[in-house]
Design a protein around this motif. Structure first.
Motif, PDB file in Angstrom:
ATOM      1  N   LEU A  51       5.702 -51.134 -17.183  1.00 50.72           N
ATOM      2  CA  LEU A  51       5.459 -49.957 -16.363  1.00 50.72           C
ATOM      3  C   LEU A  51       6.759 -49.307 -15.902  1.00 50.72           C
ATOM      4  O   LEU A  51       6.853 -48.081 -15.816  1.00 50.72           O
ATOM      5  CB  LEU A  51       4.604 -50.316 -15.150  1.00 50.72           C
ATOM      6  CG  LEU A  51       3.121 -50.507 -15.404  1.00 50.72           C
ATOM      7  CD1 LEU A  51       2.433 -50.962 -14.120  1.00 50.72           C
ATOM      8  CD2 LEU A  51       2.494 -49.237 -15.922  1.00 50.72           C
ATOM      9  N   GLY A  64       7.456 -45.571 -16.927  1.00 53.16           N
ATOM     10  CA  GLY A  64       7.675 -44.585 -15.865  1.00 53.16           C
ATOM     11  C   GLY A  64       9.014 -43.893 -15.988  1.00 53.16           C
ATOM     12  O   GLY A  64       9.112 -42.668 -15.829  1.00 53.16           O
ATOM     13  N   PHE A  83       5.264 -40.235 -12.730  1.00 55.42           N
ATOM     14  CA  PHE A  83       5.800 -41.298 -13.568  1.00 55.42           C
ATOM     15  C   PHE A  83       7.046 -41.938 -12.960  1.00 55.42           C
ATOM     16  O   PHE A  83       7.300 -43.126 -13.170  1.00 55.42           O
ATOM     17  CB  PHE A  83       6.069 -40.795 -14.982  1.00 55.42           C
ATOM     18  CG  PHE A  83       4.841 -40.784 -15.843  1.00 55.42           C
ATOM     19  CD1 PHE A  83       4.291 -41.963 -16.311  1.00 55.42           C
ATOM     20  CD2 PHE A  83       4.210 -39.597 -16.170  1.00 55.42           C
ATOM     21  CE1 PHE A  83       3.151 -41.971 -17.087  1.00 55.42           C
ATOM     22  CE2 PHE A  83       3.071 -39.580 -16.946  1.00 55.42           C
ATOM     23  CZ  PHE A  83       2.536 -40.776 -17.405  1.00 55.42           C
ATOM     24  N   ILE A  99       5.658 -44.470 -10.617  1.00 58.22           N
ATOM     25  CA  ILE A  99       5.165 -45.617 -11.389  1.00 58.22           C
ATOM     26  C   ILE A  99       6.340 -46.496 -11.823  1.00 58.22           C
ATOM     27  O   ILE A  99       6.280 -47.726 -11.731  1.00 58.22           O
ATOM     28  CB  ILE A  99       4.344 -45.145 -12.604  1.00 58.22           C
ATOM     29  CG1 ILE A  99       3.029 -44.549 -12.138  1.00 58.22           C
ATOM     30  CG2 ILE A  99       4.096 -46.293 -13.579  1.00 58.22           C
ATOM     31  CD1 ILE A  99       2.229 -43.869 -13.226  1.00 58.22           C
TER      32      ILE A  99
END
Length: 79
Positions: free
Chosen positions: A31, A35, A54, A57
């Motif tokens: 992740l 991101g 993003f 994230i």
């Protein structure tokens, strides 16, 4: 006979904690990479809101990775 030699509860705990940590840490790192790359990509395209989502994230994923490393070090130091 083998039940008295092997602590099956401790063995099962080690197995499930290892699986959770391995999968969770790998997913968090994924992740973080996702991101970061998508935030840069959307930022270049001028899509600011998507880039911000993003970026969040990525930061959360990276934070989980760092927190896992710190937790592991503290666990080793305190035991």
């Amino acid at each position: 006979m083998i039940a008295t030699i092997v602590d099956t509860d401790a063995l099962l705990q080690v197995i499930w904690v290892s699986l959770v940590a391995g999968v969770g840490l790998t997913a968090s790192y994924g992740l973080a990479i996702l991101g970061a790359t998508r935030a840069v990509e959307f930022g270049r395209d001028g899509r600011v809101m998507e880039a911000a989502v993003f970026a969040v994230i990525g930061v959360v994923g990276f934070g989980v990775v760092i927190a896992s490393i710190v937790f592991g070090i503290l666990t080793l130091i305190n035991d």
